[in-house]
Structures are given as C-alpha cells and as structure tokens.
Scaffold this active site. Structure first.
Site, mmCIF file in Angstrom:
data_model
loop_
_atom_site.group_PDB
_atom_site.id
_atom_site.type_symbol
_atom_site.label_atom_id
_atom_site.label_comp_id
_atom_site.label_asym_id
_atom_site.label_seq_id
_atom_site.Cartn_x
_atom_site.Cartn_y
_atom_site.Cartn_z
ATOM 1 N N ILE A 18 -5.666 44.926 -54.992
ATOM 2 C CA ILE A 18 -6.452 43.693 -55.078
ATOM 3 C C ILE A 18 -5.584 42.443 -55.036
ATOM 4 O O ILE A 18 -5.914 41.469 -54.349
ATOM 5 C CB ILE A 18 -7.320 43.717 -56.348
ATOM 6 C CG1 ILE A 18 -8.390 44.813 -56.214
ATOM 7 C CG2 ILE A 18 -7.974 42.358 -56.603
ATOM 8 C CD1 ILE A 18 -9.137 45.102 -57.494
ATOM 9 N N ARG A 32 -12.023 53.303 -66.363
ATOM 10 C CA ARG A 32 -12.367 54.570 -65.733
ATOM 11 C C ARG A 32 -11.393 55.022 -64.661
ATOM 12 O O ARG A 32 -11.565 56.088 -64.079
ATOM 13 C CB ARG A 32 -13.769 54.474 -65.112
ATOM 14 C CG ARG A 32 -14.874 54.313 -66.147
ATOM 15 C CD ARG A 32 -16.226 54.164 -65.466
ATOM 16 N NE ARG A 32 -17.300 54.131 -66.443
ATOM 17 C CZ ARG A 32 -17.660 53.050 -67.124
ATOM 18 N NH1 ARG A 32 -17.020 51.916 -66.931
ATOM 19 N NH2 ARG A 32 -18.654 53.097 -68.001
ATOM 20 N N HIS A 69 -20.570 40.717 -69.420
ATOM 21 C CA HIS A 69 -20.323 41.581 -70.582
ATOM 22 C C HIS A 69 -19.691 40.813 -71.738
ATOM 23 O O HIS A 69 -19.103 41.409 -72.631
ATOM 24 C CB HIS A 69 -19.451 42.766 -70.166
ATOM 25 C CG HIS A 69 -20.156 43.703 -69.221
ATOM 26 N ND1 HIS A 69 -19.498 44.691 -68.527
ATOM 27 C CD2 HIS A 69 -21.454 43.801 -68.868
ATOM 28 C CE1 HIS A 69 -20.368 45.355 -67.772
ATOM 29 N NE2 HIS A 69 -21.565 44.828 -67.963
ATOM 30 N N GLN A 99 -17.524 41.384 -64.974
ATOM 31 C CA GLN A 99 -17.725 42.353 -66.050
ATOM 32 C C GLN A 99 -16.575 42.286 -67.050
ATOM 33 O O GLN A 99 -16.600 42.987 -68.058
ATOM 34 C CB GLN A 99 -17.817 43.762 -65.451
ATOM 35 C CG GLN A 99 -19.022 43.975 -64.555
ATOM 36 C CD GLN A 99 -18.965 45.302 -63.819
ATOM 37 O OE1 GLN A 99 -18.280 45.439 -62.813
ATOM 38 N NE2 GLN A 99 -19.677 46.290 -64.325
ATOM 39 N N THR A 144 -5.833 44.552 -63.689
ATOM 40 C CA THR A 144 -4.782 45.535 -63.974
ATOM 41 C C THR A 144 -3.408 45.003 -63.613
ATOM 42 O O THR A 144 -2.421 45.317 -64.288
ATOM 43 C CB THR A 144 -5.045 46.855 -63.239
ATOM 44 O OG1 THR A 144 -5.200 46.609 -61.842
ATOM 45 C CG2 THR A 144 -6.301 47.530 -63.773
ATOM 46 N N CYS A 201 -23.224 35.205 -93.685
ATOM 47 C CA CYS A 201 -24.280 36.073 -94.226
ATOM 48 C C CYS A 201 -23.768 37.433 -94.704
ATOM 49 O O CYS A 201 -24.536 38.227 -95.245
ATOM 50 C CB CYS A 201 -25.369 36.274 -93.174
ATOM 51 S SG CYS A 201 -24.887 37.361 -91.806
ATOM 52 N N ASP A 215 -11.812 39.212 -70.469
ATOM 53 C CA ASP A 215 -10.464 38.713 -70.758
ATOM 54 C C ASP A 215 -10.270 37.216 -70.542
ATOM 55 O O ASP A 215 -9.239 36.660 -70.928
ATOM 56 C CB ASP A 215 -9.422 39.480 -69.941
ATOM 57 C CG ASP A 215 -9.729 39.523 -68.445
ATOM 58 O OD1 ASP A 215 -10.183 38.503 -67.888
ATOM 59 O OD2 ASP A 215 -9.511 40.596 -67.830
ATOM 60 N N CYS A 253 -26.634 37.408 -88.152
ATOM 61 C CA CYS A 253 -27.095 36.021 -88.006
ATOM 62 C C CYS A 253 -26.706 35.391 -86.679
ATOM 63 O O CYS A 253 -27.108 34.273 -86.380
ATOM 64 C CB CYS A 253 -26.582 35.168 -89.167
ATOM 65 S SG CYS A 253 -24.807 34.804 -89.118
#
Length: 250
Positions: A239, A35, A122, A102, A27, A158, A105, A133
């Site tokens: 963080i 969320r 993810h 997760q 962020t 395909c 980026d 394919c």
C-alpha cells in the site's frame, strides 16, 4: 483485471472519489493488523475477546489486560506513512468526498486529512468513553490514572465502566457516521477500498453500495476479499508503494 496505469486514468477522470481504509494502510507505520498473516488475532486468537463488548463488561481481569494493552499501543508514537500522505494529496485535488476508515489510530488526521472528511466508522483510540453515562475524556487522562495504579479506572462522573471510544463486537456503530458513509459511497464515481479484509459489516457493505450505485470499485489489499469479484480492479502491491504511484497528480 486492470493495471495500475488504467486505474490511475480512472482516478484522473473521476469527478468524485470515496475511500475506505482498513488496518492494512497502517502496518507500514508499525501498527499490526488483525486478520493478516502476522495479525494480532491470527497470532493470538484469545486477544479478540478484548474487542468483544460482552466479555469486556463481564470480565474485570480482561479489562485490566485491556488497559495495559492500550497503554502499550503503538498508535501513541506511530507516524503516518506514504499511503496516508497520498490520500492527503487526493483530498487536495478536490476529488475526495469522504475518507471512511475502520482504523482507530488517528493517522489520517495526523497526516493532514481534514477531520471533516474522515469518518471513523469504528471510533477512536484517542478518547475514552463511559459505557453508562457516555461521558468522554481524552484517553491520555485515563492512562495517567492507569500509570498511577488504577488497574481498571471507573468513570469519575458516574462510576461506570470506561473503555476506549472504539466500536467493539456487539456494539452499534454511530448512526450519523454510518449514514454519512453510505451517502458518500452511493454518490461517488469511484470507490477505493484500501487495506481492508472487507469482512466486517456494515463498514464493508459500503463497497456494495458504491457498486450498486454505478461506481467503479478498486480494491488495494494483500489478501483476497469477499468483494473481489465485484471489483473493477484488484491491486496487491504494498500500500505504501502503490498509493503514491496511483495518486501522484490526481
């Protein structure tokens, strides 16, 4: 709960550290989470349909909107922040066994984390994949087709439906990547979960695997998580501030 100094001591004493990161670490690089109070799905619940495989496959207009959203995604210009860089320092210390993420980026690799240490649970936004394919190509190539007027570009091999090489709801994780993640969680001395709501399984389950194997669990997140009661420490500072303070000379 333990304070920053005590957790720093645990990190210095640990011989092996595994890390799980969620949207919260990005962020501060300008990529909104999903969320949180200002999250994409919090502000626009309908946007979650674009991350649901069944809706994506059956709704052509949803795919058109999805391609426009990918074109405008902040990941293309985002830069790693101090949190990402602190984890590069952890790797250089020799303690980091695996960096589970997760996030889609690519900012860990952009910061300098070794690709062989980063486990993208993810998937990645930087590639597109055919749902029929399974052929992959750089996302930039497909976005060039969107810019040229193809609203929902099909697979050139395909004719199948193309999507970012990310894991949507209703789509299985890569079993090899998941196995490596669980092995890292089960073998570390300290497990550090950063910026994740820890509500999406099976990724969040790596916390439980680590605890059950005897590792200390440290959670760095602004909001409560389902694993808080099992954690040895909860750190709720920003963080990009707490990680450089936590990992200065590990």
């Amino acid at each position: 709960m333990s304070d920053l100094a005590e957790v720093r001591g645990w990190l210095q004493d640990a011989g092996s550290v595994a890390v799980l990161t969620g949207a919260g670490i990005s962020t501060d690089s300008g990529i909104p989470d999903f969320r949180g109070p200002q999250g994409i799905w919090t502000k626009d619940p309908a946007a979650q349909r674009m991350s649901t495989l069944s809706a994506y496959v059956t709704d052509p207009q949803l795919r058109v909107r999805s391609w426009q959203n990918r074109r405008a995604h902040s990941a293309w210009t985002a830069q790693p922040n101090a949190g990402h860089e602190a984890l590069v320092g952890l790797e250089r210390s020799g303690k980091l066994t695996a960096l589970l993420t997760q996030n889609i980026d690519g900012l860990h690799q952009k910061a300098g984390s070794s690709p062989d240490k980063v486990l993208e649970l993810h998937g990645t936004l930087w590639e597109a994949e055919c749902l029929s394919c399974r052929a992959r190509r750089p996302m930039a190539q497909v976005l060039d087709r969107v810019d040229a007027g193809e609203q929902d570009p099909p697979c050139e091999i395909c004719g199948g439906i193309l999507k970012s090489a990310t894991i949507s709801f209703g789509q299985a994780l890569d079993p090899v990547v998941l196995q490596r993640a669980f092995e890292a969680a089960a073998s570390c001395e300290l497990f550090l979960a950063i910026g994740s709501s820890l509500t999406v399984q099976p990724a969040a389950g790596t916390c439980g695997v680590a605890v059950e194997a005897g590792a200390r669990l440290v959670i760095v997140n602004a909001e409560p998580t389902p694993y808080d009661e099992r954690a040895d420490a909860l750190l709720q500072a920003p963080i990009a501030e707490v990680l450089p303070a936590l990992l200065p000379n590990v």
